[in-house]
Design a protein around this motif. Structure first.
Motif, PDB file in Angstrom:
ATOM      1  N   LYS A 345      40.139  60.272  53.713  1.00 37.73           N
ATOM      2  CA  LYS A 345      40.749  61.606  54.007  1.00 37.73           C
ATOM      3  C   LYS A 345      41.961  61.796  52.872  1.00 37.73           C
ATOM      4  O   LYS A 345      42.852  62.378  53.102  1.00 37.73           O
ATOM      5  CB  LYS A 345      41.249  62.006  55.236  1.00 37.73           C
ATOM      6  CG  LYS A 345      40.050  62.029  56.346  1.00 37.73           C
ATOM      7  CD  LYS A 345      40.494  62.509  57.524  1.00 37.73           C
ATOM      8  CE  LYS A 345      39.261  62.768  58.571  1.00 37.73           C
ATOM      9  NZ  LYS A 345      39.541  63.264  60.002  1.00 37.73           N
ATOM     10  N   VAL A 346      41.635  61.327  51.444  1.00 37.48           N
ATOM     11  CA  VAL A 346      42.644  61.542  50.543  1.00 37.48           C
ATOM     12  C   VAL A 346      41.838  62.199  49.455  1.00 37.48           C
ATOM     13  O   VAL A 346      40.948  61.886  49.203  1.00 37.48           O
ATOM     14  CB  VAL A 346      42.962  59.761  50.182  1.00 37.48           C
ATOM     15  CG1 VAL A 346      43.658  60.154  48.634  1.00 37.48           C
ATOM     16  CG2 VAL A 346      43.782  59.291  50.940  1.00 37.48           C
ATOM     17  N   GLY A 347      42.883  63.049  48.936  1.00 42.20           N
ATOM     18  CA  GLY A 347      42.470  64.071  47.820  1.00 42.20           C
ATOM     19  C   GLY A 347      43.474  64.116  46.809  1.00 42.20           C
ATOM     20  O   GLY A 347      44.407  64.090  47.119  1.00 42.20           O
ATOM     21  N   VAL A 348      43.116  64.253  45.558  1.00 45.13           N
ATOM     22  CA  VAL A 348      44.213  64.278  44.434  1.00 45.13           C
ATOM     23  C   VAL A 348      43.705  65.438  43.465  1.00 45.13           C
ATOM     24  O   VAL A 348      42.372  65.316  43.261  1.00 45.13           O
ATOM     25  CB  VAL A 348      44.306  62.969  43.500  1.00 45.13           C
ATOM     26  CG1 VAL A 348      45.312  63.316  42.595  1.00 45.13           C
ATOM     27  CG2 VAL A 348      44.728  61.786  44.516  1.00 45.13           C
ATOM     28  N   VAL A 349      44.363  66.260  43.160  1.00 43.72           N
ATOM     29  CA  VAL A 349      44.033  67.283  42.002  1.00 43.72           C
ATOM     30  C   VAL A 349      45.004  67.529  40.946  1.00 43.72           C
ATOM     31  O   VAL A 349      46.348  67.351  41.401  1.00 43.72           O
ATOM     32  CB  VAL A 349      43.766  68.654  42.847  1.00 43.72           C
ATOM     33  CG1 VAL A 349      44.908  69.367  43.633  1.00 43.72           C
ATOM     34  CG2 VAL A 349      43.057  69.730  41.938  1.00 43.72           C
ATOM     35  N   MET A 350      44.575  67.748  39.779  1.00 46.66           N
ATOM     36  CA  MET A 350      45.506  68.154  38.751  1.00 46.66           C
ATOM     37  C   MET A 350      45.089  69.209  37.892  1.00 46.66           C
ATOM     38  O   MET A 350      43.743  69.336  37.506  1.00 46.66           O
ATOM     39  CB  MET A 350      46.040  66.793  38.081  1.00 46.66           C
ATOM     40  CG  MET A 350      44.937  66.227  37.247  1.00 46.66           C
ATOM     41  SD  MET A 350      45.573  64.735  36.381  1.00 46.66           S
ATOM     42  CE  MET A 350      45.564  63.518  37.987  1.00 46.66           C
ATOM     43  N   LEU A 351      46.072  70.166  37.351  1.00 47.75           N
ATOM     44  CA  LEU A 351      45.764  71.178  36.636  1.00 47.75           C
ATOM     45  C   LEU A 351      46.560  71.309  35.540  1.00 47.75           C
ATOM     46  O   LEU A 351      47.909  71.379  35.445  1.00 47.75           O
ATOM     47  CB  LEU A 351      45.532  72.767  37.626  1.00 47.75           C
ATOM     48  CG  LEU A 351      44.964  72.682  38.714  1.00 47.75           C
ATOM     49  CD1 LEU A 351      45.343  73.959  39.426  1.00 47.75           C
ATOM     50  CD2 LEU A 351      43.378  72.663  38.582  1.00 47.75           C
ATOM     51  N   ILE A 352      46.068  71.333  34.334  1.00 49.30           N
ATOM     52  CA  ILE A 352      46.851  71.251  32.918  1.00 49.30           C
ATOM     53  C   ILE A 352      46.573  72.231  32.068  1.00 49.30           C
ATOM     54  O   ILE A 352      45.333  72.551  31.871  1.00 49.30           O
ATOM     55  CB  ILE A 352      46.787  69.734  32.333  1.00 49.30           C
ATOM     56  CG1 ILE A 352      47.067  68.664  33.292  1.00 49.30           C
ATOM     57  CG2 ILE A 352      47.504  69.704  31.291  1.00 49.30           C
ATOM     58  CD1 ILE A 352      46.465  67.273  32.887  1.00 49.30           C
ATOM     59  N   ASN A 353      47.460  72.836  31.395  1.00 51.75           N
ATOM     60  CA  ASN A 353      47.141  74.168  30.746  1.00 51.75           C
ATOM     61  C   ASN A 353      47.481  73.755  29.212  1.00 51.75           C
ATOM     62  O   ASN A 353      48.079  74.382  28.355  1.00 51.75           O
ATOM     63  CB  ASN A 353      47.854  75.389  30.864  1.00 51.75           C
ATOM     64  CG  ASN A 353      49.419  75.187  30.619  1.00 51.75           C
ATOM     65  OD1 ASN A 353      49.880  74.063  30.942  1.00 51.75           O
ATOM     66  ND2 ASN A 353      50.196  76.161  30.547  1.00 51.75           N
ATOM     67  N   GLY A 354      46.949  72.446  28.815  1.00 47.85           N
ATOM     68  CA  GLY A 354      46.968  71.896  27.440  1.00 47.85           C
ATOM     69  C   GLY A 354      46.026  70.840  27.049  1.00 47.85           C
ATOM     70  O   GLY A 354      45.006  70.758  28.192  1.00 47.85           O
ATOM     71  N   GLU A 355      45.950  70.429  25.934  1.00 38.15           N
ATOM     72  CA  GLU A 355      44.951  69.357  25.831  1.00 38.15           C
ATOM     73  C   GLU A 355      45.369  67.932  26.102  1.00 38.15           C
ATOM     74  O   GLU A 355      46.408  67.630  25.860  1.00 38.15           O
ATOM     75  CB  GLU A 355      45.006  68.998  23.961  1.00 38.15           C
ATOM     76  CG  GLU A 355      44.315  70.391  23.406  1.00 38.15           C
ATOM     77  CD  GLU A 355      44.460  70.363  21.883  1.00 38.15           C
ATOM     78  OE1 GLU A 355      45.396  69.664  21.338  1.00 38.15           O
ATOM     79  OE2 GLU A 355      43.576  70.888  21.205  1.00 38.15           O
TER      80      GLU A 355
END
Length: 518
Positions: A345-355
């Motif tokens: 029950k583990v989740g990881v998310v990342m959002l990046i606005n670059g290269e």
């Protein structure tokens, strides 16, 4: 490289206990990535046992504002999992079946091989087994903006030649997800974007997610994509006041905030949070391995992985003996990554606005390792250094794009026999015509595929007006009757530039030319 490893070691924190995220270590990892990869902005969260145990959102949006938990990012191909979930809700309600032939819902659907077009099922649309080449037909979707419609995509599929037999192997594909979105619309009786809001976003409380046409000005707080130029991040491809109804939306056109994506993870990891949304059978279908994928050496080394494959909108594998379900999203100047360990029950998310290719990979790896093998976990700089070393080795030993600095603009009288109007069976009309600015090549439906023809060592190349230099292409004129083909100059070009699938045939003269020069 040694400097990266030394700095990484200096930032290492004590080993995390199994089952608990080390937030101080995550802060140090993010600071390290920020310093060495120069990200414009990053939003990241960790979910454990249903709770958001870590949040981080900072950096420049690109419009003068700052990133927070509600800032919208392009999630790119993480949209695919949402499209698959939408179809699952329709299957659960009996509006379609996974083994339905696509043509039952879209009678106009065709493939180059008529038998494949007749037998390709709804599930096949989601698992990259069509026999088409990697990224085939993507030039109908990207670069944006362009004038291709979803009907154009469906019609174009009949002209894309397969490179393998049907269902015999894996090759990542975006066009089939566009078709999947249209299957959902046909079965659900409403446009895809409306169904997505009604069947996924609204019932799960993903209140900021956007799909279809929407007002950037009214919604507000929207991250803009950045590219790295001359040592700094600059906005590239900024939004106007309106985000259009993208042809690619079912494959990669959804935008969500960090808060939305943490909610998405929570509901996926704990069905009790939305018990009426999707039943156990369809949840299992989404995360079942349907198509085997090649297992790379790095995945074996870093994750002790033994299997790898594609589910319905998800990549399924094992990591240190734990079940892992994940996906990434990549668009020019915008990167995302989401990974779940369902049994934990583990989740990881990342959002990046670059290269952020290496930053995304290294940061996800260092974070997940805290849960799958905390005694073997390394700080992010360790993984980043290995990625950089691999890149350097490939650059030293692999094929390189030739330098084009010596290229000279073609004269208006060059390629006289081939000047004229052309047509490719799936990309449509194009021109190779003289102008006051020299000889130009242009694709009617794609305003970004406009180029000046140049000559280099007896060959012809296309210098695109707005695309990155790595997208340059050779223009290969054939002996008569006049035909044109394109080939990528850079062997490492993004696979969505599928120039090799194009074959232009001359259809007429340039406007006002009076016929081709001989």
């Amino acid at each position: 490289m040694h400097r990266l490893l030394l700095l990484a070691a200096a930032l290492a924190s004590p080993t995390a206990h199994a089952g608990a995220v080390d937030t101080a270590r995550l802060d140090a990892d993010i600071a390290f990535v920020d310093q060495h990869e120069h990200l414009p902005g990053l939003a990241m969260a960790v979910v454990e046992d249903g709770q958001v145990v870590y949040r981080h959102a900072e950096g420049a949006r690109g419009d003068g504002g700052r990133i927070d938990e509600d800032t919208l990012f392009k999630i790119a191909s993480n949209s695919k999992a949402m499209t698959a979930a939408l179809l699952a809700t329709l299957v659960e309600q009996g509006k379609l079946r996974w083994d339905d032939p696509v043509r039952r819902h879209l009678p106009a659907f065709r493939m180059h091989d008529p038998w494949v077009g007749e037998h390709l099922q709804v599930r096949d649309l989601l698992i990259h087994n069509s026999g088409l080449g990697l990224g085939a037909g993507d030039l109908m979707l990207w670069p944006e903006p362009n004038a291709f419609t979803r009907s154009d995509v469906i019609a174009g599929l009949a002209h894309l030649k397969p490179v393998t037999s049907f269902r015999s192997g894996y090759a990542y594909d975006n066009l089939m997800y566009v078709v999947a979105g249209e299957v959902a619309a046909a079965a659900g009786g409403k446009p895809y974007d409306q169904l997505m809001r009604e069947r996924v976003f609204d019932p799960l409380g993903m209140t900021r997610c956007q799909v279809g046409a929407w007002s950037v000005k009214q919604v507000g707080n929207v991250a803009q994509p950045h590219v790295r130029r001359d040592g700094r991040n600059v906005v590239a491809g900024a939004d106007g006041t309106l985000s259009p109804d993208l042809t690619s939306m079912a494959a990669g056109g959804i935008r969500c905030s960090l808060r939305d994506m943490t909610r998405w993870m929570q509901v996926l990891l704990d069905p009790a949070l939305a018990p009426a949304w999707l039943g156990a059978e369809q949840r299992r279908m989404l995360w079942t391995l349907h198509m085997p994928m090649p297992l790379g050496e790095r995945q074996r080394k870093w994750e002790n992985a033994r299997f790898y494959g594609y589910g319905l909108g998800w990549r399924v594998s094992d990591m240190d003996g734990h079940w892992k379900v994940a996906h990434t999203g990549t668009l020019s100047g915008m990167y995302s990554s989401l990974a779940l360990l369902p049994d934990r029950k583990v989740g990881v998310v990342m959002l990046i606005n670059g290269e952020a290719e290496e930053a995304r990979t290294a940061l996800m790896q260092s974070t997940l390792k805290q849960f799958t093998a905390p005694d073997d976990a390394q700080p992010v700089g360790y993984y980043l250094a290995e990625l950089k070393a691999d890149l350097a080795e490939r650059a030293a030993t692999g094929s390189r794009a030739p330098s084009t600095r010596a290229a000279q603009p073609a004269a208006a009288t060059d390629l006289a026999q081939w000047q004229g109007r052309y047509r490719d069976p799936w990309l449509g009309p194009a021109s190779l015509c003289p102008t006051s600015n020299g000889l130009r090549f242009s694709v009617d439906k794609s305003p970004t595929l406009q180029a000046t023809v140049q000559q280099l060592h007896g060959r012809w190349l296309l210098q695109w007006d707005t695309l990155e230099p790595s997208a340059q292409a050779w223009l290969n004129p054939d002996a008569g009757p006049p035909t044109l083909e394109l080939r990528a100059i850079d062997p490492e070009i993004d696979f969505s530039y599928d120039f090799q699938d194009l074959h232009f045939t001359r259809t007429g003269d340039c406007p006002g030319s009076g016929g081709p020069r001989r």
